[in-house]
Scaffold this motif. Sequence first.
Motif, PDB file in Angstrom:
ATOM      1  N   ASN A 315      86.339  64.582  49.118  1.00  0.00           N
ATOM      2  CA  ASN A 315      86.123  63.639  50.182  1.00  0.00           C
ATOM      3  C   ASN A 315      84.857  63.747  50.371  1.00  0.00           C
ATOM      4  O   ASN A 315      84.072  64.697  49.449  1.00  0.00           O
ATOM      5  N   PRO A 316      83.802  63.169  51.316  1.00  0.00           N
ATOM      6  CA  PRO A 316      82.379  62.923  51.031  1.00  0.00           C
ATOM      7  C   PRO A 316      81.567  64.445  51.134  1.00  0.00           C
ATOM      8  O   PRO A 316      80.777  65.244  50.798  1.00  0.00           O
ATOM      9  N   ALA A 317      82.385  65.221  52.419  1.00  0.00           N
ATOM     10  CA  ALA A 317      81.514  67.055  52.707  1.00  0.00           C
ATOM     11  C   ALA A 317      81.683  67.251  51.562  1.00  0.00           C
ATOM     12  O   ALA A 317      81.157  68.387  50.936  1.00  0.00           O
ATOM     13  N   ASP A 318      82.978  67.394  50.506  1.00  0.00           N
ATOM     14  CA  ASP A 318      83.162  68.117  49.801  1.00  0.00           C
ATOM     15  C   ASP A 318      82.315  67.586  48.117  1.00  0.00           C
ATOM     16  O   ASP A 318      82.221  68.447  47.897  1.00  0.00           O
ATOM     17  N   ALA A 319      81.609  66.537  48.873  1.00  0.00           N
ATOM     18  CA  ALA A 319      80.325  66.476  47.501  1.00  0.00           C
ATOM     19  C   ALA A 319      79.400  67.096  47.341  1.00  0.00           C
ATOM     20  O   ALA A 319      79.216  66.934  46.874  1.00  0.00           O
ATOM     21  N   ILE A 320      79.157  66.640  48.542  1.00  0.00           N
ATOM     22  CA  ILE A 320      77.638  66.748  49.630  1.00  0.00           C
ATOM     23  C   ILE A 320      77.676  68.674  49.205  1.00  0.00           C
ATOM     24  O   ILE A 320      76.711  69.201  48.504  1.00  0.00           O
ATOM     25  N   ARG A 321      78.986  69.245  49.211  1.00  0.00           N
ATOM     26  CA  ARG A 321      78.530  70.560  49.051  1.00  0.00           C
ATOM     27  C   ARG A 321      78.049  70.951  47.489  1.00  0.00           C
ATOM     28  O   ARG A 321      78.047  72.116  47.410  1.00  0.00           O
ATOM     29  N   HIS A 322      79.103  70.190  46.838  1.00  0.00           N
ATOM     30  CA  HIS A 322      78.817  70.073  45.207  1.00  0.00           C
ATOM     31  C   HIS A 322      78.064  70.034  44.516  1.00  0.00           C
ATOM     32  O   HIS A 322      77.062  69.722  43.397  1.00  0.00           O
ATOM     33  N   GLY A 323      76.519  69.612  46.080  1.00  0.00           N
ATOM     34  CA  GLY A 323      75.743  68.751  45.465  1.00  0.00           C
ATOM     35  C   GLY A 323      75.766  67.051  45.059  1.00  0.00           C
ATOM     36  O   GLY A 323      74.019  67.212  43.918  1.00  0.00           O
ATOM     37  N   VAL A 324      76.638  66.915  45.345  1.00  0.00           N
ATOM     38  CA  VAL A 324      76.330  65.137  44.836  1.00  0.00           C
ATOM     39  C   VAL A 324      75.808  64.423  45.875  1.00  0.00           C
ATOM     40  O   VAL A 324      76.464  64.447  47.299  1.00  0.00           O
ATOM     41  N   ALA A 325      74.856  63.646  46.152  1.00  0.00           N
ATOM     42  CA  ALA A 325      74.684  63.094  47.437  1.00  0.00           C
ATOM     43  C   ALA A 325      74.878  61.194  47.192  1.00  0.00           C
ATOM     44  O   ALA A 325      74.236  61.026  45.804  1.00  0.00           O
ATOM     45  N   MET A 326      75.349  60.085  48.099  1.00  0.00           N
ATOM     46  CA  MET A 326      75.218  59.422  47.343  1.00  0.00           C
ATOM     47  C   MET A 326      74.157  58.236  48.143  1.00  0.00           C
ATOM     48  O   MET A 326      74.427  57.961  49.668  1.00  0.00           O
ATOM     49  N   VAL A 327      73.435  57.039  48.162  1.00  0.00           N
ATOM     50  CA  VAL A 327      72.643  56.639  48.885  1.00  0.00           C
ATOM     51  C   VAL A 327      73.903  55.283  48.544  1.00  0.00           C
ATOM     52  O   VAL A 327      73.812  54.473  47.312  1.00  0.00           O
ATOM     53  N   THR A 328      73.910  54.211  49.542  1.00  0.00           N
ATOM     54  CA  THR A 328      75.089  53.072  49.559  1.00  0.00           C
ATOM     55  C   THR A 328      74.125  51.766  49.480  1.00  0.00           C
ATOM     56  O   THR A 328      73.035  51.287  50.205  1.00  0.00           O
ATOM     57  N   GLU A 329      75.150  50.746  49.172  1.00  0.00           N
ATOM     58  CA  GLU A 329      74.453  49.531  48.865  1.00  0.00           C
ATOM     59  C   GLU A 329      74.159  48.851  49.987  1.00  0.00           C
ATOM     60  O   GLU A 329      73.163  48.405  50.453  1.00  0.00           O
ATOM     61  N   ASP A 330      74.282  49.000  51.139  1.00  0.00           N
ATOM     62  CA  ASP A 330      75.152  49.097  52.612  1.00  0.00           C
ATOM     63  C   ASP A 330      74.357  49.393  54.120  1.00  0.00           C
ATOM     64  O   ASP A 330      75.044  50.416  54.436  1.00  0.00           O
ATOM     65  N   ARG A 331      72.800  50.061  53.602  1.00  0.00           N
ATOM     66  CA  ARG A 331      71.916  51.020  54.352  1.00  0.00           C
ATOM     67  C   ARG A 331      72.000  50.818  55.393  1.00  0.00           C
ATOM     68  O   ARG A 331      73.011  51.454  56.272  1.00  0.00           O
ATOM     69  N   ALA A 332      73.043  49.582  56.434  1.00  0.00           N
ATOM     70  CA  ALA A 332      72.782  49.494  57.976  1.00  0.00           C
ATOM     71  C   ALA A 332      73.981  49.503  58.049  1.00  0.00           C
ATOM     72  O   ALA A 332      74.679  50.401  59.211  1.00  0.00           O
ATOM     73  N   GLY A 333      75.137  49.730  57.254  1.00  0.00           N
ATOM     74  CA  GLY A 333      76.501  49.969  57.705  1.00  0.00           C
ATOM     75  C   GLY A 333      76.967  51.065  57.383  1.00  0.00           C
ATOM     76  O   GLY A 333      77.590  51.991  58.371  1.00  0.00           O
ATOM     77  N   SER A 334      76.199  51.606  56.236  1.00  0.00           N
ATOM     78  CA  SER A 334      76.899  52.819  55.841  1.00  0.00           C
ATOM     79  C   SER A 334      75.488  53.644  55.871  1.00  0.00           C
ATOM     80  O   SER A 334      76.118  55.028  54.928  1.00  0.00           O
ATOM     81  N   GLY A 335      74.606  54.035  55.424  1.00  0.00           N
ATOM     82  CA  GLY A 335      73.659  54.513  55.487  1.00  0.00           C
ATOM     83  C   GLY A 335      72.528  55.275  56.838  1.00  0.00           C
ATOM     84  O   GLY A 335      71.962  56.081  56.530  1.00  0.00           O
ATOM     85  N   LEU A 336      72.266  54.605  57.615  1.00  0.00           N
ATOM     86  CA  LEU A 336      71.899  54.739  59.266  1.00  0.00           C
ATOM     87  C   LEU A 336      72.729  54.542  60.157  1.00  0.00           C
ATOM     88  O   LEU A 336      74.018  54.020  60.106  1.00  0.00           O
ATOM     89  N   VAL A 337      72.645  55.423  60.920  1.00  0.00           N
ATOM     90  CA  VAL A 337      73.008  55.451  62.318  1.00  0.00           C
ATOM     91  C   VAL A 337      71.667  54.221  63.384  1.00  0.00           C
ATOM     92  O   VAL A 337      70.737  55.073  63.443  1.00  0.00           O
ATOM     93  N   LEU A 338      71.661  52.726  63.010  1.00  0.00           N
ATOM     94  CA  LEU A 338      70.717  51.950  64.161  1.00  0.00           C
ATOM     95  C   LEU A 338      70.678  52.149  64.911  1.00  0.00           C
ATOM     96  O   LEU A 338      69.644  52.509  65.168  1.00  0.00           O
ATOM     97  N   GLY A 339      71.544  53.195  65.917  1.00  0.00           N
ATOM     98  CA  GLY A 339      70.673  53.580  67.429  1.00  0.00           C
ATOM     99  C   GLY A 339      70.143  54.782  67.444  1.00  0.00           C
ATOM    100  O   GLY A 339      69.380  54.995  69.082  1.00  0.00           O
TER     101      GLY A 339
END
Length: 485
Positions: A315-339
């Motif tokens: 899962n993403p939390a597991d990836a982050i714990r192992h030092g993996v980060a991902m910038v997705t192609e849809d920054r508004a939908g899955s990269g940022l919390v616009l509010g």
Amino acid sequence: MLELRDVRKRYGGVEVLHGVSLSASGGSVLALVGANGAGKSTLIRILSGAVGMDGGEVLLDGAPADLSSPHHAHALGIRTVYQELSLVPQLSVTENLLLGRFPRRYRMIDWTAAHRRAQELLDRAGFGMIDPREPAGRLPVARQQMVEIAKALADEPRVLILDEPSAVLAGSDLDALFRLVRELRRRGVLVVYVSHRLAEVLDLATGIAVLKDGQVVETTEPARTSEAELIRLMAGRRPERIYPPRRSSPGASPGEVRLRVEGLTRPGEFTGVSFELRAGEIVGLFGLVGSGRSELAACVFGASRPSSGTGAYGNPADAIRHGVAMVTEDRAGSGLVLGLAVRDNIGLTTWHGLWIDQARQRRDVASMIERLDIRPPGCAAMPVARLSGGNQQKAVLAKWLLVGPKVLILDEPTRGVDMATRVEIYRMVDGLAREGLAVLLISSDLTEVLGATDRVLVMNQGRITGELPSEGTTEDQVLERAIEA
């Protein structure tokens, strides 16, 4: 057909448009170019009725245009396709295209007629490869962009505003967009075309308006200018080297393996994918829409599960714990919390449990804002939705850099980003690689994928069909492996 006279706009006490005046006729393509923050987005939001002017006027056919709301703009025949997607992902393509105007029979929706009408709209736009019965959220971002365009054409607009329509398109999909723009021009439609891809602007536009700091600094025609001159006008200086110099000579040994993927398979998306990422290298991943490139990245990051193979995180939390980060192609939908504010978005990765060291978070975020030159200055408390596209992308990058990753996956990192900001991103990624980070850069821009990387993996129909050194490889050689049967 369309004329702007001394249009002004301010947010709070800051004026962001300083008397913009432009005109364009039907059957033309007016390109708006400028660096992120130049005022392009504000201008098209005024034309679409999303925000009001604080001065000046807009005329349509010589008469003042009522742009007090999107409804009024639609009534005048003005439709806008924004850079950020606005589809309802749980609904089908047909439902998204025909919301509010379904054909009915005996007071019930006539679904046979609805799907037929949706297919007609897609075919007319040149996007007939899309199944109207498919849920919109399951489509790749590029195909969702096509649906957005087809939806805007449903009412046969007189003025069509396209905000970065090609940012996620490549190959035959890009060709289809260009054919559509030329066909709309032939029909007498005025196309207002916003893009950071200057080569296509010079190819498609009949007129070009260059914006800088909320003002029109030049209006010209493609035959009278060049990419270098447009960049100079946008940035106020001559263009510098776009891509950093190579970090090592061909054949030099890379560092230790940071990510190893073997035989990774997810039915319907990709099959038997294997590759390695090593410390200190930038590896490009290129493929046309439907090749499985973004789906592969999401699976490696743990956002979806493979059916077989190794190298994907649970899962993403597991990836982050192992030092993996991902910038997705849809920054508004899955990269940022616009509010949320810029500060809270960048600081998301520093939240651990219920307690937050707010003083440290403020220091870290302030440091990242300064390091990546996120603008406007003092934007930490500003809603992230108010930033330009390029500065939003910087905010996403800043969020992940706070983690201190060992592996960085970048999916379309320069989507909707001006050339000056692109150069900043390339230099930053190059610097991270020099510090030992392993980078996977996914892009639909062939020039970028060859210029900013050390080697390129090519995907076609869910498989890796080639691995090529970036230096000395031509775009044709990459495309050949991306489209071969």
